[in-house]
Design a protein around this motif. Structure first.
Motif, PDB file in Angstrom:
ATOM      1  N   TYR A  22      -4.959   6.301 -67.322  1.00 27.89           N
ATOM      2  CA  TYR A  22      -5.296   7.689 -67.011  1.00 27.89           C
ATOM      3  C   TYR A  22      -4.173   8.635 -67.455  1.00 27.89           C
ATOM      4  N   PHE A  23      -2.944   8.331 -67.079  1.00 26.03           N
ATOM      5  CA  PHE A  23      -1.832   9.205 -67.426  1.00 26.03           C
ATOM      6  C   PHE A  23      -1.501   9.158 -68.913  1.00 26.03           C
ATOM      7  N   GLN A  25      -3.754   8.768 -71.310  1.00 28.36           N
ATOM      8  CA  GLN A  25      -4.768   9.613 -71.937  1.00 28.36           C
ATOM      9  C   GLN A  25      -4.439  11.087 -71.733  1.00 28.36           C
ATOM     10  N   LYS A  26      -3.959  11.437 -70.564  1.00 31.71           N
ATOM     11  CA  LYS A  26      -3.577  12.828 -70.283  1.00 31.71           C
ATOM     12  C   LYS A  26      -2.464  13.284 -71.213  1.00 31.71           C
ATOM     13  N   LYS A  27      -1.560  12.369 -71.556  1.00 38.51           N
ATOM     14  CA  LYS A  27      -0.423  12.708 -72.395  1.00 38.51           C
ATOM     15  C   LYS A  27      -0.813  12.884 -73.863  1.00 38.51           C
ATOM     16  N   LYS A  30      -5.522  16.423 -75.266  1.00 34.63           N
ATOM     17  CA  LYS A  30      -5.559  17.693 -74.554  1.00 34.63           C
ATOM     18  C   LYS A  30      -7.014  18.096 -74.290  1.00 34.63           C
ATOM     19  N   LYS A 113     -13.789  19.252 -72.554  1.00 31.42           N
ATOM     20  CA  LYS A 113     -13.769  18.989 -71.114  1.00 31.42           C
ATOM     21  C   LYS A 113     -15.209  18.900 -70.598  1.00 31.42           C
TER      22      LYS A 113
END
Length: 126
Positions: A22-23, A25-27, A30, A113
Motif C-alpha cells: 500500500y505505501f 504504491q502511494k510513493k 500519484k 482516483k
C-alpha cells in the motif's frame, strides 16, 4: 497450540506485506482527481489496464488498452520519457501495474482516483 502460532505468523506476514504494498504504491503512483487527470492525460500516455471486454464496454476517449494480464509482455509499448496515466475499473489494478512499470524504469506514473467508474467525461464504446 503450535498451529495457532503458525496461523498468527501467517496473518502477521500478510498484514505486513499488504501494508508495505500500500505505501509503496502511494510513493510511486500519484492519484489524480478527474479534473487533474483530464487536464494532463492528452500530453501523456493514457493506458486502460482493464481486460479487453471491459475496455470494449466503454473507455476514456484516446486510451490504449494494455490489460494488466498482458503488461509484462507488452511493456515495450510504453515510453519511459513521457508521463503514464493509468486507470482501471476502481483503482486496484492500476496500482499493481504501476509497481511493475516502476520496476522497469518508468517513473512518471499517475492514476485516475476512483477508476473508470468515477469518470464522467467522454467515453467511447466498441
Amino acid at each position: 497450540m503450535e498451529s495457532l502460532y503458525v496461523l498468527i505468523g501467517v496473518l502477521v506476514a500478510i498484514i505486513l506485506y499488504s501494508t508495505y504494498t500500500y505505501f509503496r504504491q502511494k510513493k510511486i503512483l500519484k492519484p489524480l482527481t478527474e479534473e487533474e487527470f483530464r487536464s494532463g492525460y492528452r500530453k501523456a500516455q493514457l493506458i486502460d489496464i482493464r481486460e479487453q471486454r471491459e475496455y470494449d464496454g466503454g473507455h476514456i476517449l484516446g486510451a490504449r488498452n494494455i490489460p494488466l494480464s498482458q503488461l509484462k509482455t507488452r511493456i515495450g509499448e510504453i515510453r519511459s520519457d513521457k508521463p503514464v496515466y493509468l486507470y482501471c475499473q476502481n483503482g486496484m489494478r492500476s496500482g499493481r501495474a504501476a509497481q511493475l512499470l516502476h520496476k522497469k524504469g518508468i517513473k512518471d506514473l499517475y492514476q485516475l482516483k476512483g477508476g473508470f467508474k468515477k469518470w464522467t467525461g467522454k467515453i467511447k464504446r466498441k
